[in-house]
Design a protein around this motif. Structure first.
Motif, mmCIF file in Angstrom:
data_model
loop_
_atom_site.group_PDB
_atom_site.id
_atom_site.type_symbol
_atom_site.label_atom_id
_atom_site.label_comp_id
_atom_site.label_asym_id
_atom_site.label_seq_id
_atom_site.Cartn_x
_atom_site.Cartn_y
_atom_site.Cartn_z
ATOM 1 N N PHE A 175 -29.563 26.954 56.027
ATOM 2 C CA PHE A 175 -28.165 27.189 55.680
ATOM 3 C C PHE A 175 -27.790 26.528 54.365
ATOM 4 C CE2 PHE A 175 -27.893 27.694 60.392
ATOM 5 C CZ PHE A 175 -27.715 29.062 60.339
ATOM 6 N N GLU A 176 -28.587 25.562 53.929
ATOM 7 C CA GLU A 176 -28.389 24.977 52.612
ATOM 8 C C GLU A 176 -29.703 25.129 51.846
ATOM 9 O OE1 GLU A 176 -25.583 24.097 51.627
ATOM 10 O OE2 GLU A 176 -24.424 23.522 53.402
ATOM 11 N N PRO A 188 -32.365 31.985 56.711
ATOM 12 C CA PRO A 188 -32.355 31.318 58.022
ATOM 13 C C PRO A 188 -32.735 32.229 59.188
ATOM 14 C CG PRO A 188 -30.138 31.452 57.070
ATOM 15 C CD PRO A 188 -31.093 31.808 55.995
ATOM 16 N N HIS A 189 -32.367 33.527 59.098
ATOM 17 C CA HIS A 189 -32.651 34.359 60.269
ATOM 18 C C HIS A 189 -34.121 34.738 60.367
ATOM 19 C CE1 HIS A 189 -31.755 37.228 57.035
ATOM 20 N NE2 HIS A 189 -32.518 38.091 57.673
ATOM 21 N N PHE A 191 -36.248 29.351 64.085
ATOM 22 C CA PHE A 191 -35.950 28.036 64.662
ATOM 23 C C PHE A 191 -34.745 28.186 65.585
ATOM 24 C CE2 PHE A 191 -37.278 26.047 60.347
ATOM 25 C CZ PHE A 191 -38.616 26.331 60.624
ATOM 26 N N MET A 211 -31.412 26.755 67.271
ATOM 27 C CA MET A 211 -30.492 25.730 66.779
ATOM 28 C C MET A 211 -29.365 25.519 67.781
ATOM 29 S SD MET A 211 -29.297 25.000 63.031
ATOM 30 C CE MET A 211 -28.229 23.655 62.627
ATOM 31 N N PHE A 239 -25.629 23.652 68.096
ATOM 32 C CA PHE A 239 -24.566 23.079 67.275
ATOM 33 C C PHE A 239 -23.720 22.107 68.089
ATOM 34 C CE2 PHE A 239 -25.828 26.908 65.247
ATOM 35 C CZ PHE A 239 -25.685 26.664 63.895
ATOM 36 N N ALA A 285 -20.996 26.470 69.843
ATOM 37 C CA ALA A 285 -21.026 27.774 69.165
ATOM 38 C C ALA A 285 -21.470 28.889 70.097
ATOM 39 C CB ALA A 285 -21.904 27.729 67.913
ATOM 40 N N TYR A 287 -28.810 37.086 73.414
ATOM 41 C CA TYR A 287 -28.561 37.488 72.022
ATOM 42 C C TYR A 287 -29.812 37.449 71.147
ATOM 43 C CZ TYR A 287 -26.130 38.067 67.611
ATOM 44 O OH TYR A 287 -25.735 38.530 66.388
ATOM 45 N N PRO A 288 -30.522 36.314 71.108
ATOM 46 C CA PRO A 288 -31.714 36.296 70.243
ATOM 47 C C PRO A 288 -32.772 37.305 70.675
ATOM 48 C CG PRO A 288 -31.548 34.277 71.529
ATOM 49 C CD PRO A 288 -30.264 35.004 71.705
ATOM 50 N N VAL A 303 -31.678 40.786 69.402
ATOM 51 C CA VAL A 303 -31.959 40.847 67.962
ATOM 52 C C VAL A 303 -33.424 41.162 67.726
ATOM 53 C CG1 VAL A 303 -32.108 39.417 65.911
ATOM 54 C CG2 VAL A 303 -30.077 39.318 67.327
ATOM 55 N N ARG A 304 -34.279 40.628 68.585
ATOM 56 C CA ARG A 304 -35.720 40.854 68.423
ATOM 57 C C ARG A 304 -36.199 42.095 69.161
ATOM 58 N NH1 ARG A 304 -34.490 35.810 67.794
ATOM 59 N NH2 ARG A 304 -35.651 34.489 66.335
ATOM 60 N N ARG A 327 -30.083 29.184 75.056
ATOM 61 C CA ARG A 327 -30.054 30.230 74.033
ATOM 62 C C ARG A 327 -30.998 29.884 72.879
ATOM 63 N NH1 ARG A 327 -24.422 31.494 71.094
ATOM 64 N NH2 ARG A 327 -24.978 29.555 70.078
ATOM 65 N N ALA A 328 -31.087 28.585 72.565
ATOM 66 C CA ALA A 328 -31.945 28.171 71.456
ATOM 67 C C ALA A 328 -33.418 28.149 71.850
ATOM 68 C CB ALA A 328 -31.514 26.794 70.958
ATOM 69 N N PHE A 380 -36.118 32.352 73.016
ATOM 70 C CA PHE A 380 -36.984 33.236 72.214
ATOM 71 C C PHE A 380 -38.243 32.529 71.725
ATOM 72 C CE2 PHE A 380 -35.577 31.668 68.008
ATOM 73 C CZ PHE A 380 -34.385 31.040 68.346
#
Lengths: 357, 412
Positions: A56-57, A76-77, A81, A83, A85, A89, A102-103, A106-107, A150-151, A154
């Motif tokens: 993200f940075e 990042p996507h 990894f 994550m 928060f 989140a 969700y992840p 997406v996959r 959730r993290a 996947f």
């Protein structure tokens, strides 16, 4: 031989405004499967470091390597990894099940397998059966677990956590620490964890990286961090500490004699280079200080100012001179307890005294 | 045991007293506003709804005739008693304005009724009295149209104090003489078309404001609050000038030799000036301009409360940033979209000045018809009926919004 670290920060720098460095010249390895905590006060660069790792940075300089390959410019996507928060989140418009799925959607994981993996992940954080709930129907601890599931669902290459327990109350936080540690042991996934709470860092981590003012201070196991802090900052930030100001009187290999402002002289282990006459700091942990009836080698006269009863020990605050106090952890049942106002002597055993330039 | 029970009763009584006191304080505090709303909002709306069904003229002017026609079948020739009663009613109308009001009211029902009634009134008193058949003959001698049933049908139909006719007419329906409700003839019907046009323009304006406001609100929400506030004030600049000034400015800008057309021709995009004024385009451009803040503000306030972590979390979970925005961010703004859309749509369906000044005859909205009936035709019944239709449409929209908001508890 040393295996390739999972992540290597090589000379990484980050500046937001082009003038000050939020992170300067960071060299840090994350080992495969370890629980590494980035510890530091706010503004120390620990969160910036995590955000650069997450993508993200973007670093202003240097390179971040994952498994030997540079990922500095990977979005990042694509980093894979997980994550977690601080504010969880969790997506408020989705159910717990859809959040965890969700992840996987997406996959493009097939629906049947997705359902299976969501159930397993929720089972793993002991939230089976709450699939249909909405995040606002959960308690803080439950939300935290959903975020964790959730993290993890996947099979990420690494899990990043940004002060994930910060919003929980003390009891729940301690409970979650145990669970996180346990989860890490069972899954064997690499965890990189950011916190400003040194107790949390010591309790959970395999290794702790201490940050201050944008610079990495020390990376070590919890025990070595506590027993052998590399500098003044680490010794003050990690654990309780009595710090006295003085000047080097004599140097004897690893040891030095320091003349304190209260005219006493203390011997201790010299950490880092110092010349005779240099201003130094003498530091010792409260549990290493011994209360003596009379003076002797490496003792300082003091007055007991305050006594706090803490069940398994007493915490004494002793005045050495007008400006300096020492904290002493005094075991209950070891000799007669001193009284407030009593003149006493504090022995600082030389092998536990650390002298920082 | 009893002592405990007594104490509990005391506690409950004290609680009730406390609650009553608090309610009384609250009522006192809102009383001025409640009175204000009652006088300036609820009473006018009540009057509007009442006038949409109120039908006093005929019942008041010719009560005997209405009574005499009560059992008439509306097909056969009117009974003699009705002629006698009508003449008696006309005699009772002392002032010409009273007769004129009756004549005008009947004329809105059937053409030619005005002269018929006014001539009959001026011929009063007729020589014959007492015998109903003689009265009938005299009236027919005065004007043979009195023998035809239509004028009597008009009186009989409107004899009741309340009528659904205005409301029916507002949606292009009418009541036939036998009481059944049918669609108005195509050449006389207009309101359904105007209503559809009103909703169509409002929908287009709402859609365009949403498309324009959404990115703007998002950009504002990502800014530091101080800068965002400055830019919000700029968004609100349209409110600083009167609507007429703004419309005049649009006329200057959009006319065929105006700035917009000159610029487009100057850079070679068009050869002929675009028709931007006195048509739908001009109306939509000006309405979007005026209504944009009503969309930006609700969107901004909703977006400002959505932490950036949500999209970051979605991205960290492997979602492409654009997909994360659509799947995670946009659904959380639905409440703002609904609120802004409702606000803009409801304001837009009531627009009058902008279409009147910037639109052509085919761009006028329902409010124009309301004004037309109230100011030109002096037909308050019709004006209020059209107003009631607008009010009903607003309430239906609001009900839909509430249903939508309930379905998404996380957004409400």
């Amino acid at each position: 031989m040393a295996e390739t670290p999972l992540v290597r920060f090589a000379g990484v720098q980050k500046s937001y405004d082009g003038i000050t460095l939020a992170v300067r010249d960071l060299d840090l390895d994350v080992r495969r499967g370890e629980f590494l905590t980035l510890l530091g006060p706010s503004g120390s660069g620990k969160t910036t470091t995590l955000m650069m790792l997450a993508g993200f940075e973007t670093p202003s300089g240097g390179e971040i390597l994952f498994d030997g390959r540079p990922i500095t410019r990977t979005p990042p996507h694509r980093r894979n990894f997980g994550m977690v928060f601080q504010n969880y989140a969790l997506f408020p418009h989705l159910t717990v099940g859809d959040n965890v799925a969700y992840p996987l959607t997406v996959r493009r994981v097939p629906a049947a397998e997705r359902e299976q993996r969501v159930a397993t992940a929720l089972e793993m954080v002991r939230l089976g059966g709450l699939t249909a709930r909405r995040p606002d129907q959960l308690s803080g601890g439950q939300r935290q677990r959903v975020a964790l599931a959730r993290a993890l669902v996947f099979d990420p290459a690494m899990v990043l956590m940004d002060e994930p327990l910060g919003a929980l109350d003390k009891q729940l936080r301690e409970h979650m620490q145990v669970e996180l540690k346990d989860l890490h042991r069972r899954l064997g996934v690499t965890f990189v964890y950011v916190t400003h709470d040194q107790g949390e860092a010591l309790a959970m981590s395999d290794r702790v990286a201490v940050f201050n003012d944008g610079a990495l201070q020390q990376v070590d196991t919890a025990e070595r961090l506590y027993e052998e802090p590399a500098n003044r900052f680490v010794s003050g930030f990690v654990g309780d500490n009595t710090a006295l100001a003085g000047r080097v009187a004599a140097i004897d290999r690893d040891f030095a004699d320091v003349a304190l402002e209260c005219n006493a002289t203390l011997r201790g282990r010299l950490i880092g280079p110092a010349a005779p006459g240099a201003a130094v700091q003498v530091a010792i942990r409260p549990e290493r200080v011994v209360v003596r009836e009379s003076g002797g080698p490496n003792t300082v006269p003091a007055t007991v100012q305050d006594i706090v009863y803490l069940g398994d020990h007493l915490r004494l605050r002793c005045g050495i001179d007008e400006r300096t106090t020492a904290t002493v952890k005094h075991p209950v049942g070891s000799g007669s307890p001193p009284a407030i106002g009593a003149r006493t002597h504090l022995e600082f055993p030389a092998e536990h005294v650390r002298i920082y330039p | 045991m009893e002592a405990v029970a007594d104490t509990m009763v005391d506690v409950r009584a004290a609680l009730r007293r406390d609650a009553r006191r608090r309610t009384a304080t609250a009522l006192l505090l809102v009383l001025p506003l409640a009175l204000f709303l009652l006088l300036t909002f609820l009473v006018p709306i009540g009057a509007l709804l009442w006038r949409a069904v109120d039908n006093p003229e005929i019942a008041r002017a010719v009560p005997r005739t209405v009574a005499a026609l009560a059992r008439w079948d509306a097909e056969s020739p009117a009974p003699d008693a009705a002629y006698a009663a009508f003449v008696a009613d006309l005699l009772a109308l002392r002032e010409q304005t009273d007769a004129g009001m009756l004549a005008r009211r009947l004329n809105t029902e059937v053409g030619g009724a005005r002269s018929l009634v006014m001539n009959a009134w001026r011929a009063q008193p007729l020589p014959a009295t007492g015998d109903a058949a003689a009265v009938r003959a005299q009236l027919i001698a005065l004007d043979p149209r009195w023998e035809e049933p239509w004028i009597w049908q008009a009186i009989a139909k409107n004899g009741a104090r309340l009528t659904p006719d205005y409301l029916l007419a507002a949606v292009d329906l009418k009541r036939t003489t036998d009481g059944s409700i049918v669609t108005m003839d195509a050449d006389r019907s207009a309101f359904r078309r105007i209503l559809a046009r009103t909703f169509g323009i409002a929908a287009i304006v709402t859609a365009i404001t949403l498309v324009l406001a959404y990115p703007l609100a998002w950009w504002l929400s990502t800014m530091a609050p101080r800068r965002a506030n400055v830019l919000l004030i700029i968004v609100l600049v349209p409110f600083w000038t009167s609507i007429l000034v703004r419309v005049a400015a649009w006329i200057v800008l959009l006319q065929s030799g105006g700035l917009v057309n000159q610029t487009l021709r100057g850079i070679g995009l068009i050869d002929e000036p675009l028709a931007l004024l006195f048509n739908r385009t001009g109306v939509v451009i000006a309405m979007v301009h005026i209504l944009l803040p009503f969309m930006v503000l609700p969107l901004y306030s909703v977006m400002k409360s959505i932490p950036r972590e949500y999209v970051r979390a979605a991205v960290s979970l492997g979602s492409h940033p654009l997909a994360a925005f659509v799947r995670v961010y946009v659904p959380q703004t639905y409440a703002g979209v609904a609120a802004g859309g409702l606000l803009v749509f409801i304001l837009a369906i009531g627009y009058y000045v902008t279409p009147a000044l910037l639109g052509g005859p085919e761009d006028q909205m329902l409010s124009y018809s309301v004004a037309q009936y109230a100011n030109v035709h002096l037909d308050w019944g019709m004006a209020c009926a059209l107003g009631s239709v607008l009010l009903a449409a607003t309430l239906v929209l609001y009900a839909v919004y509430r249903r939508f908001a309930r379905m998404e508890p996380a957004l409400a």
